[in-house]
Design a protein around this motif. Structure first.
Motif, PDB file in Angstrom:
ATOM      1  N   LEU A  32       0.821  -1.200   0.000  1.00 25.27           N
ATOM      2  CA  LEU A  32       0.000   0.000   0.000  1.00 25.27           C
ATOM      3  C   LEU A  32       0.860   1.257   0.000  1.00 25.27           C
ATOM      4  CD1 LEU A  32      -3.014  -0.634   2.411  1.00 25.27           C
ATOM      5  CD2 LEU A  32      -2.878  -0.931  -0.057  1.00 25.27           C
ATOM      6  N   GLU A  33       1.892   1.244   0.847  1.00 27.62           N
ATOM      7  CA  GLU A  33       2.748   2.430   0.941  1.00 27.62           C
ATOM      8  C   GLU A  33       3.452   2.702  -0.376  1.00 27.62           C
ATOM      9  OE1 GLU A  33       5.978   4.264   4.132  1.00 27.62           O
ATOM     10  OE2 GLU A  33       4.963   2.365   4.522  1.00 27.62           O
ATOM     11  N   ARG A  34       3.923   1.643  -1.007  1.00 24.50           N
ATOM     12  CA  ARG A  34       4.607   1.828  -2.287  1.00 24.50           C
ATOM     13  C   ARG A  34       3.642   2.298  -3.378  1.00 24.50           C
ATOM     14  NH1 ARG A  34       9.703  -0.634  -2.853  1.00 24.50           N
ATOM     15  NH2 ARG A  34      10.428  -1.669  -0.950  1.00 24.50           N
ATOM     16  N   LEU A  35       2.441   1.743  -3.419  1.00 22.20           N
ATOM     17  CA  LEU A  35       1.449   2.189  -4.406  1.00 22.20           C
ATOM     18  C   LEU A  35       1.069   3.643  -4.184  1.00 22.20           C
ATOM     19  CD1 LEU A  35      -0.933  -0.919  -4.540  1.00 22.20           C
ATOM     20  CD2 LEU A  35       0.489  -0.072  -6.415  1.00 22.20           C
ATOM     21  N   LEU A  36       0.956   4.023  -2.906  1.00 19.48           N
ATOM     22  CA  LEU A  36       0.535   5.375  -2.578  1.00 19.48           C
ATOM     23  C   LEU A  36       1.542   6.410  -3.046  1.00 19.48           C
ATOM     24  CD1 LEU A  36      -1.634   7.062  -1.097  1.00 19.48           C
ATOM     25  CD2 LEU A  36      -0.291   6.775   0.992  1.00 19.48           C
ATOM     26  N   PHE A  37       2.828   6.080  -2.928  1.00 22.33           N
ATOM     27  CA  PHE A  37       3.863   7.070  -3.224  1.00 22.33           C
ATOM     28  C   PHE A  37       4.575   6.817  -4.547  1.00 22.33           C
ATOM     29  CE2 PHE A  37       3.488   7.230   1.432  1.00 22.33           C
ATOM     30  CZ  PHE A  37       3.189   8.588   1.575  1.00 22.33           C
ATOM     31  N   THR A  38       4.082   5.851  -5.313  1.00 25.03           N
ATOM     32  CA  THR A  38       4.680   5.572  -6.615  1.00 25.03           C
ATOM     33  C   THR A  38       3.893   6.276  -7.707  1.00 25.03           C
ATOM     34  OG1 THR A  38       5.553   3.418  -5.940  1.00 25.03           O
ATOM     35  CG2 THR A  38       5.241   3.771  -8.285  1.00 25.03           C
ATOM     36  N   GLN A  39       4.591   7.008  -8.540  1.00 24.39           N
ATOM     37  CA  GLN A  39       3.959   7.695  -9.659  1.00 24.39           C
ATOM     38  C   GLN A  39       4.122   6.845 -10.920  1.00 24.39           C
ATOM     39  OE1 GLN A  39       2.314  10.620  -9.150  1.00 24.39           O
ATOM     40  NE2 GLN A  39       2.870  10.381  -6.990  1.00 24.39           N
ATOM     41  N   GLY A  40       3.151   6.901 -11.772  1.00 26.48           N
ATOM     42  CA  GLY A  40       3.288   6.229 -13.061  1.00 26.48           C
ATOM     43  C   GLY A  40       2.610   4.879 -13.095  1.00 26.48           C
ATOM     44  N   ARG A  41       1.907   4.636 -14.177  1.00 25.91           N
ATOM     45  CA  ARG A  41       1.145   3.405 -14.349  1.00 25.91           C
ATOM     46  C   ARG A  41       2.052   2.179 -14.409  1.00 25.91           C
ATOM     47  NH1 ARG A  41      -0.553   0.672 -18.953  1.00 25.91           N
ATOM     48  NH2 ARG A  41      -2.591  -0.385 -18.812  1.00 25.91           N
ATOM     49  N   ASN A  42       3.138   2.258 -15.147  1.00 27.87           N
ATOM     50  CA  ASN A  42       4.009   1.094 -15.301  1.00 27.87           C
ATOM     51  C   ASN A  42       4.649   0.692 -13.981  1.00 27.87           C
ATOM     52  OD1 ASN A  42       3.458   0.876 -18.034  1.00 27.87           O
ATOM     53  ND2 ASN A  42       5.203   2.137 -18.651  1.00 27.87           N
ATOM     54  N   ALA A  43       4.997   1.685 -13.170  1.00 26.96           N
ATOM     55  CA  ALA A  43       5.600   1.379 -11.873  1.00 26.96           C
ATOM     56  C   ALA A  43       4.593   0.694 -10.951  1.00 26.96           C
ATOM     57  CB  ALA A  43       6.131   2.662 -11.225  1.00 26.96           C
ATOM     58  N   LYS A  44       3.352   1.137 -10.982  1.00 32.63           N
ATOM     59  CA  LYS A  44       2.312   0.492 -10.166  1.00 32.63           C
ATOM     60  C   LYS A  44       2.043  -0.937 -10.665  1.00 32.63           C
ATOM     61  CE  LYS A  44      -0.087   4.773  -8.825  1.00 32.63           C
ATOM     62  NZ  LYS A  44       0.035   4.672  -7.364  1.00 32.63           N
ATOM     63  N   LEU A  45       2.057  -1.110 -11.978  1.00 30.51           N
ATOM     64  CA  LEU A  45       1.887  -2.458 -12.528  1.00 30.51           C
ATOM     65  C   LEU A  45       2.990  -3.391 -12.027  1.00 30.51           C
ATOM     66  CD1 LEU A  45       0.877  -1.707 -16.233  1.00 30.51           C
ATOM     67  CD2 LEU A  45      -0.494  -2.967 -14.579  1.00 30.51           C
ATOM     68  N   ALA A  46       4.212  -2.891 -11.972  1.00 29.12           N
ATOM     69  CA  ALA A  46       5.327  -3.712 -11.504  1.00 29.12           C
ATOM     70  C   ALA A  46       5.148  -4.109 -10.042  1.00 29.12           C
ATOM     71  CB  ALA A  46       6.643  -2.959 -11.694  1.00 29.12           C
ATOM     72  N   LEU A  47       4.661  -3.187  -9.216  1.00 31.75           N
ATOM     73  CA  LEU A  47       4.421  -3.500  -7.805  1.00 31.75           C
ATOM     74  C   LEU A  47       3.359  -4.592  -7.656  1.00 31.75           C
ATOM     75  CD1 LEU A  47       4.436   0.103  -6.281  1.00 31.75           C
ATOM     76  CD2 LEU A  47       6.150  -1.687  -5.904  1.00 31.75           C
ATOM     77  N   LEU A  48       2.303  -4.485  -8.436  1.00 31.86           N
ATOM     78  CA  LEU A  48       1.234  -5.480  -8.350  1.00 31.86           C
ATOM     79  C   LEU A  48       1.711  -6.842  -8.857  1.00 31.86           C
ATOM     80  CD1 LEU A  48      -1.755  -3.250  -9.515  1.00 31.86           C
ATOM     81  CD2 LEU A  48      -1.411  -4.210  -7.227  1.00 31.86           C
ATOM     82  N   ARG A  49       2.486  -6.850  -9.925  1.00 29.70           N
ATOM     83  CA  ARG A  49       3.021  -8.128 -10.428  1.00 29.70           C
ATOM     84  C   ARG A  49       3.886  -8.798  -9.366  1.00 29.70           C
ATOM     85  NH1 ARG A  49       4.264  -5.053 -15.134  1.00 29.70           N
ATOM     86  NH2 ARG A  49       6.479  -5.136 -14.555  1.00 29.70           N
ATOM     87  N   ASP A  50       4.703  -8.023  -8.692  1.00 25.99           N
ATOM     88  CA  ASP A  50       5.550  -8.586  -7.631  1.00 25.99           C
ATOM     89  C   ASP A  50       4.704  -9.143  -6.486  1.00 25.99           C
ATOM     90  OD1 ASP A  50       7.788  -7.909  -9.058  1.00 25.99           O
ATOM     91  OD2 ASP A  50       8.234  -6.102  -7.896  1.00 25.99           O
ATOM     92  N   TRP A  51       3.591  -8.472  -6.171  1.00 27.75           N
ATOM     93  CA  TRP A  51       2.708  -8.946  -5.102  1.00 27.75           C
ATOM     94  C   TRP A  51       2.136 -10.315  -5.454  1.00 27.75           C
ATOM     95  CZ3 TRP A  51       1.073  -8.085  -0.232  1.00 27.75           C
ATOM     96  CH2 TRP A  51      -0.155  -8.606   0.161  1.00 27.75           C
ATOM     97  N   PHE A  52       1.648 -10.460  -6.690  1.00 25.38           N
ATOM     98  CA  PHE A  52       1.070 -11.737  -7.116  1.00 25.38           C
ATOM     99  C   PHE A  52       2.116 -12.851  -7.123  1.00 25.38           C
ATOM    100  CE2 PHE A  52      -1.631  -8.765  -9.860  1.00 25.38           C
ATOM    101  CZ  PHE A  52      -2.527  -8.567  -8.827  1.00 25.38           C
ATOM    102  N   ALA A  53       3.332 -12.502  -7.483  1.00 25.88           N
ATOM    103  CA  ALA A  53       4.384 -13.515  -7.597  1.00 25.88           C
ATOM    104  C   ALA A  53       4.952 -13.932  -6.243  1.00 25.88           C
ATOM    105  CB  ALA A  53       5.512 -12.996  -8.484  1.00 25.88           C
ATOM    106  N   SER A  54       4.939 -13.036  -5.268  1.00 28.23           N
ATOM    107  CA  SER A  54       5.660 -13.301  -4.020  1.00 28.23           C
ATOM    108  C   SER A  54       4.775 -13.719  -2.862  1.00 28.23           C
ATOM    109  CB  SER A  54       6.451 -12.048  -3.607  1.00 28.23           C
ATOM    110  OG  SER A  54       5.566 -10.959  -3.340  1.00 28.23           O
ATOM    111  N   GLN A  55       3.465 -13.414  -2.905  1.00 29.25           N
ATOM    112  CA  GLN A  55       2.605 -13.677  -1.751  1.00 29.25           C
ATOM    113  C   GLN A  55       1.862 -15.005  -1.897  1.00 29.25           C
ATOM    114  OE1 GLN A  55       2.725 -11.650   1.038  1.00 29.25           O
ATOM    115  NE2 GLN A  55       4.414 -10.897  -0.225  1.00 29.25           N
ATOM    116  N   PRO A  56       1.619 -15.678  -0.780  1.00 28.67           N
ATOM    117  CA  PRO A  56       0.897 -16.953  -0.833  1.00 28.67           C
ATOM    118  C   PRO A  56      -0.616 -16.725  -0.895  1.00 28.67           C
ATOM    119  CG  PRO A  56       1.475 -16.442   1.428  1.00 28.67           C
ATOM    120  CD  PRO A  56       2.072 -15.344   0.592  1.00 28.67           C
ATOM    121  N   ASP A  57      -1.331 -17.775  -1.202  1.00 27.31           N
ATOM    122  CA  ASP A  57      -2.790 -17.769  -1.078  1.00 27.31           C
ATOM    123  C   ASP A  57      -3.139 -18.042   0.382  1.00 27.31           C
ATOM    124  OD1 ASP A  57      -3.290 -17.410  -3.826  1.00 27.31           O
ATOM    125  OD2 ASP A  57      -2.973 -19.541  -4.203  1.00 27.31           O
ATOM    126  N   PRO A  58      -4.178 -17.422   0.932  1.00 29.80           N
ATOM    127  CA  PRO A  58      -5.126 -16.521   0.259  1.00 29.80           C
ATOM    128  C   PRO A  58      -4.741 -15.051   0.352  1.00 29.80           C
ATOM    129  CG  PRO A  58      -5.944 -17.015   2.440  1.00 29.80           C
ATOM    130  CD  PRO A  58      -4.646 -17.764   2.317  1.00 29.80           C
TER     131      PRO A  58
END
Length: 527
Positions: free
Chosen positions: A12-38
């Motif tokens: 959340l903190e990184r999304l809040l202070f990150t500018q730019g669509r591509n940078a936010k996309l990268a943060l979300l991709r990393d979240w999906f790749a690194s976090q477990p279910d659920p």
């Protein structure tokens, strides 16, 4: 802080202070790749607004922080910060004896199962155990007010990029699942089949149009394109079948509860696309009438009678279980006409095609759209399949030109998220005699540079404060463009604008020369 809540707080903190669509996309991709279910599905649902808790509301959080801090200090801090979660995170007393915080899945499970009476003590205990970033994440999670610049569309694009699947397939599979989306992640990682929405009244991604530019007109011809009216309502998708009925907005919001008479009339099996309107004796009412019905959880019989809703259809996605989206527009149109003739659902009718022999005829029709309370024209390739998203060259929207008046800035309020430190929400008015009366509020249309200038002007010309709102010297003129003007009992002027946005800062124009209320009144009925 350790555990999955820490990872969510960091996201959340990184999304809040990150500018730019591509940078936010990268943060979300990393979240999906690194976090477990659920956990990753829970975080995804929270970010996109698909997670809610009936037992935890902002008022409860306010009451808790009032017990731990000086209420006046909280009010002053909230006025300055402009975000409830951030204010609580900063003001909540630091724990004397920190303990390990709960996990993200633990928080969700506890909130879903706990009786309402026990929730305040549970939240207070968690807040006592968290650091500043953890408290920020917790409050945003339970209140649903994330405002971190990540929409559902951006999240689904990140899922597509991370998994290598087409975003259109991700869109549809997404809506076939519920948080925490375990079948969706199983499919994306190759462990299970694609979630199938067959027979279920789930939202299917809509086909969208591009604004028509002057250069695009040369490609429009009656042999290749079909023209329709662009009605002044809201885009909806009606889904009905053996598993239920739903009315969806263009963003996938469930409108069924607000329009029960539409749902009751959906005595068919299929998915159709159209415009939700208030319709009286076949005549489309102003958009302001439809607004009386939107965003209401309870709709009385009287309201249904005073503002009768209907859906004007212009496309069909499914006829029963048959997927018609691969068919060209002309073939789908023929199927839609047959569908309506067969089922004849009450409160549904067909949007007529607009015949034309040359583009100049359409230009003339578009020029008369405002007088007929129509937004403009839609131009669609006759051979276009129903493709999710905004594919350029298939569908065009040719909207009428906006209206415009010169207004005087009256009040300003801080924004949210990235704009929480700026006065970015502006209320403006027109002259009625010697008095300025408010006619609208806007928070868009200006550049980042203009926002900084406006914020400085507001601070330098404040004459009074009312909580988070500043009244300013009546000296700055703003050119405001809008789609329509309509009567409004909520405004002291008796009038309001639809979709106002600031087109230009008129620092060169004296406030006394701004437009008068009569100018706006003359525009009522022309929207």
């Amino acid at each position: 802080m350790s555990g999955s809540l820490a990872a969510f707080a960091d996201l959340l903190e990184r999304l809040l202070f990150t500018q730019g669509r591509n940078a936010k996309l990268a943060l979300l991709r990393d979240w999906f790749a690194s976090q477990p279910d659920p956990d990753r599905g829970i975080g995804l649902a929270a970010i996109t607004g698909d997670l809610g808790f009936a037992t935890a509301k902002p008022a409860m959080i306010r009451a808790l922080v009032a017990e731990r801090t000086d209420p006046m200090l909280f009010d002053l801090s909230y006025d300055y910060v402009g975000d409830l979660a951030e204010t609580v995170a900063l003001l909540w007393p630091a724990p004397e004896h920190p303990e390990p915080p709960p996990g993200l899945a633990d928080v969700v499970a506890a909130l879903e199962l706990a009786p309402r009476a026990s929730v305040p003590a549970m939240l207070a205990d968690w807040l006592d155990r968290l650091d500043v970033s953890g408290r920020l994440a917790l409050v945003k999670l339970v209140t649903g007010g994330l405002r971190v610049g990540a929409s559902g569309g951006l999240a689904r694009m990140a899922l597509a990029e991370w998994s290598g699947r087409p975003v259109e397939e991700v869109e549809e599979a997404w809506h076939a699942c519920l948080p925490p989306y375990l079948p969706l992640f199983d499919w994306l990682e190759g462990r299970g089949p694609r979630p199938d929405a067959a027979g279920a009244p789930v939202f299917r991604p809509l086909m969208l149009a591009h604004p028509l530019e002057e250069a695009d007109l040369a490609a429009i011809a009656p042999e290749t394109h079909r023209a329709e009216w662009k009605w002044d309502g809201i885009r909806v998708q009606a889904c009905a079948g053996p598993s239920g009925r739903r009315l969806w907005s263009r963003s996938g919001e469930d409108l069924s509860a607000a329009f029960p008479e539409i749902v009751a009339a959906m005595e068919f099996s299929g998915v159709v696309d159209g415009e939700l309107l208030v319709l009286r004796d076949g005549v489309v009412a102003p958009f302001g009438d439809l607004q009386q019905r939107l965003n209401r959880k309870i709709v009385t019989p009287r309201m249904q009678k005073e503002f009768p809703a209907a859906v004007r259809l212009y496309d069909i996605l499914f006829d029963g279980a048959e997927d018609l989206r691969p068919l060209p527009f002309d073939a789908r149109r023929a199927r839609l006409e047959g569908f309506l003739a067969t089922h004849a659902p009450a409160r549904f009718d067909l949007s007529p095609l607009v015949p034309f022999a040359e583009v100049e005829e359409l230009a003339v029709r578009r020029a008369t759209a405002r007088a007929e309370a129509i937004e403009g024209l839609m131009l669609k390739r006759a051979d276009s399949a129903y493709v999710a998203g905004r594919v350029k060259g298939l569908w065009w929207k040719w909207k009428r030109a906006p209206l415009s008046v010169d207004c005087v800035l009256m009040y300003a309020q801080r924004g949210h998220g990235k704009r929480s430190s700026y006065y970015s929400d502006y209320t403006f008015g027109l002259w009625r005699g010697e008095e300025l009366v408010p006619v609208g509020k806007a928070y868009s249309g200006f550049t980042d540079v203009e926002l900084v200038w406006l914020d400085r002007w507001v601070r330098a010309h404040t004459t009074a404060r009312f909580g988070p709102v500043r009244e300013v010297e009546k000296a700055l003129v703003l050119e405001v463009v809008f789609d329509a003007a309509q009567p409004s009992s909520r405004h002291r002027s008796g009038l309001a604008m639809r979709f106002p946005r600031i087109a230009r800062i008129r620092a060169d124009k004296p406030a006394a020369e701004a437009d008068r209320l009569e100018v706006l009144a003359a525009m009522v009925g022309k929207g």
